[in-house]
Design a protein around this motif. Structure first.
Motif, PDB file in Angstrom:
ATOM      1  N   GLU A   1       0.864  -1.183   0.000  1.00  0.00           N
ATOM      2  CA  GLU A   1       0.000   0.000   0.000  1.00  0.00           C
ATOM      3  C   GLU A   1       0.893   1.223   0.000  1.00  0.00           C
ATOM      4  O   GLU A   1       2.050   1.181   0.471  1.00  0.00           O
ATOM      5  CB  GLU A   1      -0.905   0.011   1.237  1.00  0.00           C
ATOM      6  CG  GLU A   1      -1.839   1.202   1.339  1.00  0.00           C
ATOM      7  CD  GLU A   1      -2.851   1.312   0.205  1.00  0.00           C
ATOM      8  OE1 GLU A   1      -2.401   1.490  -0.952  1.00  0.00           O
ATOM      9  OE2 GLU A   1      -4.057   1.217   0.465  1.00  0.00           O
ATOM     10  N   LEU A   2       0.397   2.322  -0.555  1.00  0.00           N
ATOM     11  CA  LEU A   2       1.103   3.588  -0.456  1.00  0.00           C
ATOM     12  C   LEU A   2       0.091   4.695  -0.265  1.00  0.00           C
ATOM     13  O   LEU A   2      -1.074   4.586  -0.689  1.00  0.00           O
ATOM     14  CB  LEU A   2       1.985   3.847  -1.673  1.00  0.00           C
ATOM     15  CG  LEU A   2       1.373   4.366  -2.974  1.00  0.00           C
ATOM     16  CD1 LEU A   2       2.479   4.823  -3.918  1.00  0.00           C
ATOM     17  CD2 LEU A   2       0.539   3.300  -3.663  1.00  0.00           C
ATOM     18  N   LEU A   3       0.509   5.757   0.412  1.00  0.00           N
ATOM     19  CA  LEU A   3      -0.379   6.873   0.731  1.00  0.00           C
ATOM     20  C   LEU A   3       0.425   8.159   0.653  1.00  0.00           C
ATOM     21  O   LEU A   3       1.420   8.314   1.370  1.00  0.00           O
ATOM     22  CB  LEU A   3      -0.964   6.695   2.141  1.00  0.00           C
ATOM     23  CG  LEU A   3      -1.812   7.854   2.672  1.00  0.00           C
ATOM     24  CD1 LEU A   3      -3.089   8.014   1.852  1.00  0.00           C
ATOM     25  CD2 LEU A   3      -2.146   7.641   4.144  1.00  0.00           C
ATOM     26  N   GLU A   4       0.002   9.077  -0.242  1.00  0.00           N
ATOM     27  CA  GLU A   4       0.644  10.386  -0.287  1.00  0.00           C
ATOM     28  C   GLU A   4       0.005  11.270   0.768  1.00  0.00           C
ATOM     29  O   GLU A   4      -1.219  11.451   0.795  1.00  0.00           O
ATOM     30  CB  GLU A   4       0.509  11.025  -1.667  1.00  0.00           C
ATOM     31  CG  GLU A   4       1.256  12.348  -1.760  1.00  0.00           C
ATOM     32  CD  GLU A   4       1.191  12.980  -3.127  1.00  0.00           C
ATOM     33  OE1 GLU A   4       1.904  12.497  -4.022  1.00  0.00           O
ATOM     34  OE2 GLU A   4       0.424  13.948  -3.304  1.00  0.00           O
ATOM     35  N   LEU A   5       0.827  11.824   1.663  1.00  0.00           N
ATOM     36  CA  LEU A   5       0.355  12.668   2.751  1.00  0.00           C
ATOM     37  C   LEU A   5       0.229  14.113   2.286  1.00  0.00           C
ATOM     38  O   LEU A   5       0.751  14.479   1.226  1.00  0.00           O
ATOM     39  CB  LEU A   5       1.323  12.560   3.928  1.00  0.00           C
ATOM     40  CG  LEU A   5       1.437  11.160   4.541  1.00  0.00           C
ATOM     41  CD1 LEU A   5       2.561  11.118   5.559  1.00  0.00           C
ATOM     42  CD2 LEU A   5       0.126  10.742   5.181  1.00  0.00           C
ATOM     43  N   PRO A   6      -0.445  14.966   3.067  1.00  0.00           N
ATOM     44  CA  PRO A   6      -0.626  16.360   2.639  1.00  0.00           C
ATOM     45  C   PRO A   6       0.667  17.104   2.366  1.00  0.00           C
ATOM     46  O   PRO A   6       0.676  18.053   1.590  1.00  0.00           O
ATOM     47  CB  PRO A   6      -1.393  16.978   3.828  1.00  0.00           C
ATOM     48  CG  PRO A   6      -2.144  15.829   4.431  1.00  0.00           C
ATOM     49  CD  PRO A   6      -1.237  14.654   4.279  1.00  0.00           C
ATOM     50  N   ASP A   7       1.781  16.707   3.019  1.00  0.00           N
ATOM     51  CA  ASP A   7       3.059  17.381   2.771  1.00  0.00           C
ATOM     52  C   ASP A   7       3.814  16.777   1.584  1.00  0.00           C
ATOM     53  O   ASP A   7       4.993  17.059   1.397  1.00  0.00           O
ATOM     54  CB  ASP A   7       3.937  17.341   4.025  1.00  0.00           C
ATOM     55  CG  ASP A   7       4.296  15.916   4.435  1.00  0.00           C
ATOM     56  OD1 ASP A   7       3.828  14.968   3.766  1.00  0.00           O
ATOM     57  OD2 ASP A   7       5.028  15.746   5.419  1.00  0.00           O
ATOM     58  N   ARG A   8       3.129  15.929   0.803  1.00  0.00           N
ATOM     59  CA  ARG A   8       3.665  15.278  -0.396  1.00  0.00           C
ATOM     60  C   ARG A   8       4.666  14.169  -0.091  1.00  0.00           C
ATOM     61  O   ARG A   8       5.257  13.600  -1.003  1.00  0.00           O
ATOM     62  CB  ARG A   8       4.319  16.295  -1.357  1.00  0.00           C
ATOM     63  CG  ARG A   8       3.355  17.295  -1.959  1.00  0.00           C
ATOM     64  CD  ARG A   8       4.091  18.300  -2.833  1.00  0.00           C
ATOM     65  NE  ARG A   8       3.200  19.303  -3.386  1.00  0.00           N
ATOM     66  CZ  ARG A   8       2.649  19.237  -4.584  1.00  0.00           C
ATOM     67  NH1 ARG A   8       2.896  18.205  -5.352  1.00  0.00           N
ATOM     68  NH2 ARG A   8       1.851  20.193  -5.016  1.00  0.00           N
TER      69      ARG A   8
END
Length: 702
Positions: A619-626
């Motif tokens: 799984e991967l998740l881009e956070l608000p800070d990129r």
């Protein structure tokens, strides 16, 4: 023997002999003893570039943890460059939009002109063929009349002048048929030419016109990565645990590149340095057990020799008996066996007691430890130092993974093997994707999503998806435009070696109060199989038999990031794709139109069946800070036991250096979702036939 000798001399002689024997025995047991001290490691925290100190977060005497923010430098210049870059991006994106609209308009006009030309040619051809048919029929009729009239003339029953007139008419009709044949041949050529021009029209001409601007945007992306890397470097972090011993620069002052802002004394760790003479050092061996008694109060500590100096040299001044007289010898490094906290510079009386095996035999409760060479010890120390110097945002500890609550009605209808999650605000729930749905005897592969409350309890009823018959091995979920979401199946082959269409789904789903409906879907693996080999090679999946996609996240740069579980890259690195236009993929069923590209590679390692192996992206998740969170499990194998890991990558420019946040012993993290408050991360675990697990991790702002 005289009495006086027996009474006065003999007892003293026996006592002296006993003392000499005891001393000899003691020296034989203790072998070597010396004074050692905990090595003090001073580390200067310095910027890579010159700048003005904006803030200082520590003072002398503060205890700091590895990765803790020490100071920040003024980022105004970098922020200004990022703002200029953003404006440049807007300009190019506007130009790109105008170019695409203009190219599409020209393409449409050209297509319309070619279609009209082709239609006119085909219409003229049909008219010419119809006229020839009429003239041909007329010629046939006149020829029949000529034959009959000629027979009558020959029998002297008709006037020859009538025959001559009819022959003239026959010749005229034949000329008209020949002319029609010639016209038809010409029109056939024109139709073929018009069709050729229409077929030669490149449908990708719009993309070709936009390629230069897209290339400029790609350059801006790389410049942005570089600026973000420079901005990250302006935040100075502690390379390891320790105590601040000196503050050398204050806020507002300018510091040069490489000049330390603060100095940190490494926390007393499991290393004690002992100075030995050349003769004594020759009696010490790698792995030898030691007993270290602190000067003053304190219990003795056990350790073992980790390394011996490779050469005889001048010892540190602290080891000299006379401060004015240098001494020579070899330094011996001792690793502390117990988890004791030692004070940097603390002194110990160190006794070398022989090999660890002998010590274990004497104590009866200590297992022998294999001796390591000095080179191996130094390599291990270097690895540990590299881990300590990682500076990244860490989540809080959070509660350990807990069992999900599965209501009875839901358990009676479906298996629950969570593989992805997404917070859905309108429902106040996480939408959870399950590898398998339904039960083998009924509703198997039913098109369902599950909903999970923030407290870890699943709802009794699944969310039913309309517009699709079944889904199989769904692995990922990501938000789409306008209250829609994207779903992705693994695209992998089953254990039976099959890859049915339901296992190849990439779909867009509209979600409302009543449920969800699939508005578009493609079979991604089939599109990859039909693509040119060069396309698959560019994506890193020349062999589709190993294909397994398990991660997907929306990107702030637009489109989707897709994490590849298998295959791995040439250097056993996990692959990340970027799907720039998922809408075009669903509309045109075209990988080129969808702008599917290899976005990057990242080296991940996990433990499986007791060995370290290469990991793929679960799984991967881009956070608000990129930055990116990555969940990783073993790639391309099905081990009996494995421990998944959670990794953090601060930016695309740092993909080659991911930081392992934590390892989950015997568990497989397969889903990541940003919580409703934006300050927590939901992690879901696939437990196979067992009850699945979930965990919420605090994620502090950078």
């Amino acid at each position: 023997m005289p009495e006086w000798l027996r009474r006065r001399v003999l007892p003293w002689a026996m006592w002296g002999g006993t003392m000499i024997a005891a001393a000899s025995l003691w020296c034989g047991l203790q072998r070597v003893s010396a004074t050692g001290h905990v090595v003090r490691v001073d580390t200067g925290v310095a910027p890579a570039r010159a700048g003005r100190v904006a803030s200082l977060e520590v003072e002398v005497g503060d205890l700091v943890r590895a990765g803790q923010v020490i100071a920040t430098l003024d980022a105004a210049e970098v922020e200004a460059e990022l703002a200029i870059l953003a404006a440049e991006r807007q300009r190019i994106e506007a130009q790109l939009g105008a170019t695409q609209v203009g190219a599409e308009a020209r393409e449409s006009a050209t297509t319309r002109d070619l279609d009209e030309s082709l239609s006119s040619a085909e219409l003229a051809l049909r008219a010419a063929k119809a006229r020839r048919k009429v003239k041909s029929a007329e010629l046939s009729a006149v020829s029949a009349q000529v034959k009959r009239l000629r027979d009558l003339v020959d029998a002297r029953m008709a006037d020859r002048r009538e025959l001559d007139a009819l022959v003239v008419r026959q010749a005229g009709a034949r000329n008209e048929v020949d002319a029609a044949d010639s016209l038809i041949s010409q029109l056939v050529g024109e139709v073929a030419s018009a069709r050729g021009r229409r077929g030669a029209l490149d449908p990708a001409s719009t993309d070709v016109a936009a390629e230069p601007l897209k290339a400029e945007l790609e350059v801006l992306d790389r410049r942005q990565d570089l600026l973000e890397l420079r901005r990250d470097e302006l935040v100075l972090r502690a390379p390891s645990d320790g105590e601040v011993s000196a503050v050398l620069v204050r806020p507002g002052e300018v510091v040069g590149a490489g000049a330390p802002v603060v100095t940190i004394v490494g926390a007393g760790g499991p290393r004690v340095s002992v100075c030995l003479s050349e003769v004594k050092a020759a009696e010490v061996t790698i792995g030898e057990a030691t007993k270290m008694t602190p000067r003053g109060k304190g219990a003795a500590i056990r350790g073992h020799v980790r390394a011996i100096g490779a050469h005889v040299g001048q010892l540190p001044s602290r080891c000299w008996r006379d401060p004015q007289v240098p001494e020579w010898g070899r330094e011996v490094t001792i690793a502390v066996d117990e988890g004791a906290s030692l004070l940097a510079g603390q002194s110990f009386h160190v006794v070398f007691e022989g090999t660890l095996a002998s010590e274990a035999e004497r104590a009866g409760d200590r297992a022998p430890v294999a001796a390591a060479s000095a080179t191996e010890a130094r390599a291990s120390d270097a690895d540990a130092a590299a881990e300590d110097t990682e500076a990244t945002t860490r989540p809080g500890e959070g509660a350990p993974p807990a069992l999900m609550t599965i209501p009875g009605p839901l358990a009676e209808r479906t298996r629950v093997e969570p593989s992805a999650a997404l917070w859905w605000p309108s429902r106040g729930r996480y939408l959870v994707v399950s590898d398998d749905t339904g039960l083998a005897d009924r509703d198997e592969h039913a098109p369902w999503l599950l909903t999970l409350a923030p407290g870890g309890a699943l709802d009794p009823e699944p969310l039913v998806l309309g517009g699709i018959d079944e889904v199989n091995d769904l692995e990922a979920i990501a938000p789409g435009p306008s209250d829609s979401l994207y779903l992705l199946a693994s695209q992998s082959r089953s254990r039976k070696g099959k890859r049915p269409p339901s296992r190849q789904v990439f779909a867009e789903v509209k979600v409302d109060a009543s449920g969800g409906v699939v508005t578009g879907a493609v079979h991604l693996a089939d599109l990859l199989a039909a693509a040119d080999p060069e396309v698959r090679e560019a994506l890193g999946v020349a062999d589709l038999d190993a294909l397994d996609l398990e991660g997907m996240s929306a990107s702030q740069d637009g489109g989707l990031l897709i994490g590849v579980k298998a295959p791995l890259g040439a250097r056993d690195e996990a692959l990340i794709w970027r799907l720039g236009r998922p809408d075009r993929l669903l509309a045109d069923h075209s990988l080129a139109a969808a702008e599917l590209r290899l976005w990057g590679t990242v080296p991940l390692r996990v433990r499986a069946d007791g060995a370290e192996v290469a990991g793929g992206i679960a799984e991967l998740l881009e956070l608000p800070d990129r930055s990116l969170l990555l969940a990783s499990t073993a790639s391309g194998i099905d081990p009996t036991t494995q421990s998944g890991s959670l990794w953090h990558v601060r930016s695309r420019a740092r993909l080659s250096a991911p930081f392992r946040i934590r390892e989950y012993e015997g568990q497989k993290p397969e889903g990541l979702a940003l919580g409703p408050d934006g300050k927590t991360i939901l992690v879901v675990f696939d437990a196979g036939d067992e009850t699945p697990l979930w965990q919420e991790l605090p994620w502090p702002a950078r």
